[in-house]
Each structure stands twice: as structure tokens, then as C-alpha cells.
Design an enzyme around this catalytic site. Sequence first.
Site, PDB file in Angstrom:
ATOM      1  CD  GLU A 172       0.700  -0.431   3.092  1.00 35.76           C
ATOM      2  OE1 GLU A 172       1.545   0.057   3.864  1.00 35.76           O
ATOM      3  OE2 GLU A 172       0.698  -1.630   2.761  1.00 35.76           O
ATOM      4  CG  ASP A 173       4.835   0.859   1.070  1.00 34.10           C
ATOM      5  OD1 ASP A 173       4.395   0.217   0.096  1.00 34.10           O
ATOM      6  OD2 ASP A 173       5.830   0.500   1.711  1.00 34.10           O
ATOM      7  CG  ASN A 174       5.622   1.987  -4.900  1.00 29.96           C
ATOM      8  OD1 ASN A 174       6.227   3.056  -4.904  1.00 29.96           O
ATOM      9  ND2 ASN A 174       5.503   1.248  -5.981  1.00 29.96           N
TER      10      ASN A 174
END
Length: 558
Positions: A172-174
Amino acid sequence: MYENLASSFRQDYPKFELIFSVAQRTDPAIAVVRDLISKFPRVDARLIIGDRNVGINPKINNMVQAYEEAKYDIVWVCDSNVYVDPGCMGRSVDKMMQPGVGLVHHLPFGVRPQTLGSELELMFLDTVHAKMYLFINWTGLASCVVGKSCLYRRSDLDKVGGLAAFGKYMAEDNLIATAIFNMGYKHEMTSDLAYQSLGSMTPSDYFLRRARWTRIRKYTVTAATVVEPFIEMIGCGLVASYGFNLLWQTHFLNFLAFHVVIWFLVDLSMYQALSGEKMDNLRGFLMAWCLRELAALPLYAYAVLGSTVDWRDQTFVLLRSGTVRPLNRQLSSTSTPPRRLSIKSVSSSSSSSSSSSPSPVRPVETPPLSPTSSAAFWSKVTTPSTQATLRKFLRHPVVISIVSSTFAVVHFVVDILIKSQRNGVDEEPVEPAISEDEQELDDEESVSEKPIVTKRPNLNSRQSGRGKKYHPDGQYGDGSSAENDVVLRRSARLKTRMLSRTGSSLKSQGELKVETEYGRRSIEEDELSKAVEPYLSDSLSRRGRTRRELLSSSSRFL
């Protein structure tokens, strides 16, 4: 974890809110958070217990409530296993307030390894990953963000569905960073590092972790994953050596050796520039670097050939859309209802709104599984657990023998290059530094005994050692019997004191523990760690022992 979470309280910034998110009420992190809140009463901090199921990603499930209840627009998501310097928040907000900036993030930097697996993870984070991460973000050609520590505006993320919209993804971060990047906003970095405490990790844990994220990148950033072998030392060196041999008739092995040396020096310079300290154990660093580089291509091949990942006691199937689906091996061909699987965790996370605070990252439970494919597909999936298979492979005697033999050869070559004296001159012993115990003995004996005159030998002249006798404790005397007696008594007292301290520290019952600079670790480690750790010398538990206070100009540029 206490020091990691405390770093968010110590931020030098006038107004911010801390929100710590814990998924389960039995999490031991709750006591740590409440203790910190009581010790920093002037900081606006609160604790949220309980998660909300919005997708398959347990980190998002843990953070979503804190995200929605945050007071301010700027949100800083910081994992519970990292710490930052006190001025990080102010510098990050300054970057965020520049025109056109939508996200500010920090480079993950591994510190405090205690086992071989942690040392390999440190080599990856602080060398090859740091180079690629800094280069891609310097060019600004694409989004490249690791969510260990990053800031963005909630108003911007709400335009694409908010945090809950990314609950169906594992990386989810990228994907959040890519969504902000596609809106036309830039990504910026400060000179701060997100110091990640690595702790104890077995070699199999390291390989499984790297394989998991390589498989996830295979579907999220396919183009970058395809060229990944050519940015590793071996793959790039083979291609470059062939090219130079084809175009300019440079000998293949000569250029390959030159390439390896230059690659190592660049990685060593990168580590020293980021850590802000001089390498104190070159041999240990080189050993861990060699093992990581040699394992990079086999690990890549293993990762790209699979489509399942193990994450917190559960197996997931990767889909081409970038999402994941839980794989329940207990489903039969009949319509057996799926059982509820739990994901245990002992670490907490925190998510901070406004500009600081560790973010939730450790999930506790996943929702009930729902069958999404035919029974025929489930019946075909009968292979044993990937994690158990890899652990068994890494503990095989043949694998351990090959790895330890490789380390022995490299250790022998490095010993010749570093330790041996040139022109056949034997190395003379050098006076060691006086420890605290020796200093105490000196103070006790200074009243009644004649002090020994010590002299450091001159390595540039073979005549410097003549007329002096070397004693077991590393001191030099003129050979008189009186001084020799003092030396022997001093050495015997020191050994007796050290043996008594060592014996009293052992437990009579229970598991034997080994004291390290940053805590305890069990001596019952992975077999591969036991075989390789002697060649790493004393490098374990010494990486990142001091925080980087000041940066050189070159480090600030990086």
C-alpha cells in the site's frame, strides 16, 4: 520499541498530535505507549485500540480509524520499528510546504543487527537498496517510496478514496505514493534517515522477506522487476565484462575483478556516508556483503517463479491486478466453510496526524475467508508451506557446507590482503587499549607496586622490539624478574576477575542468554548462522551503534 516510539515524542516542533494504533487489547505495546504518554504530558498524544476491516491489508485495517480521527491535514505515517532524529518533523514539514510537493519520505537505514539474517538485511538496506532508492528519487522519473516514514496530506489522499481504498493491496505504501504522484505532485526527501532496528532475524527469514517483496513488485512494478538482475553486482558485472571484451578486447576476468572491487568500494562509501561513522570491522562487512551479493540472483529466480507469499502465519495468492487473495489450504472440494485465521503480533504501530508519530503496522486478525475460485483449483494446491520448505533447504548440510566453504575462502584471501606484512616482515604485536578492568587494577597497584613502563612498538623498524620482552597481557618490560612478577600477578588478577564475572552471569536453569550491546539473544540460532557467524568476527551487534548527529556535505547531498 520504547526508544523508537519515544523519538516521536521528542520532535522539535511547536504543534502536533500523536496517535498510536494498536489492533488488539492484549498487545504488550499498550503498556509502553501509556508509559510514554505519562512521561511526556505536554505532547498531545492518545492511544486507539482496535482495528476495522476494510481490506486484506492488516496495516491499513489498523491505521484507518486513526487516519479518520486525526486533527490535522498533514499525516506522518511512521512504523513502530523505526526511529528518527528530533529535527526530522520540522525539516519534513518545510519540504511539504514547498510548491508542488505532495509527499515527503525518508530513506530506511538498517541498524543494530544481532544475527546473520539481520546482517544480510542490513547489507541490502544500506547498500544496494539505498543506491537505487536515492537515484530514482533524485531523477524523479517515477514514484519509489517505502512506507517506513512518509508524510502526505489527507485532503490529497481523500481525492482517490482515502486510506481505506488501499486496503486490498499488500504494497500500500508505494501505491499511495503512486496515486499522489499521478495527481501531479512531486515527492521530496530530507537528509534524515528512518533508522530501522533489525534485531534478530534468521537467514531463512531474510530470504522469505526479500522473496515476498520481489513477488509483489512483479505485479505492481513489472518493468523495474524485469531489469532488477542487471542492477545487481553479478548480473551487471557479467554483462559489462562481455561488452568490454566484445568492443575493446578487454580480458573478461580482468574487467570482472575490477568491476567487483569498484562495486564494493561504492557500497562501502555509501554505508559510511549514511551512517556517519568509519567502518570498524572491514572483514565482517566484506563477509556479509559477499554472501548477500552471491545470494541475490538465486533469490531473485526463486521469487519470480512463484505467485504466493507468506505473511503473518497466512499464505496469499498474488493477482495480476496487484491485489492479493488469502489461500486457505484447508478448503476441500466440497463446500466447507472457511475457518477464521488469526495473525499474531507483539509489536505495535502508531500513526501520527499532523507531522509526527509512529504508525500502526502490526495486525492481529484477518476477516473470514471467502472462496473465490473453483474447488478444482483448491485441490491442486497441496504443496507444503513455502516457509517450511525454505527453512529446511537452508538447514541442509550441503547448503551449509557450501556457504561456510565460500566464507572460508573469502576470509583467507582477505586475511592475506589486510593482515599480512609486505616483504616478508613478520607482524609484531601491538599494545592493546587498556580496558576498564585493567585501569582498575592499575589504580589498585599504583600505591604498592612499581609501574611498568610500556612502549608501543614501531612497526616501521624491526629493531624496536630488541631488548624488550613481550608478556601475556600485551605489555613490554625490560626483562627484570621484579617487573615480570608484577606483570604476571596483574594478568592473573584480571583473568580471575573476568572469570568470576562471567560465571556469576550464567543462569543455573532455563535458556542460556548472551548479552549484547543492545539486549539479549538466544545462542540457539539457525544452523546457517552458526556456520557463518565466526567469519563475521565481531561485526554483529556493532552496526549503527551511534546515531548520526551531523552529516558531511556529501551525505547531505545524497
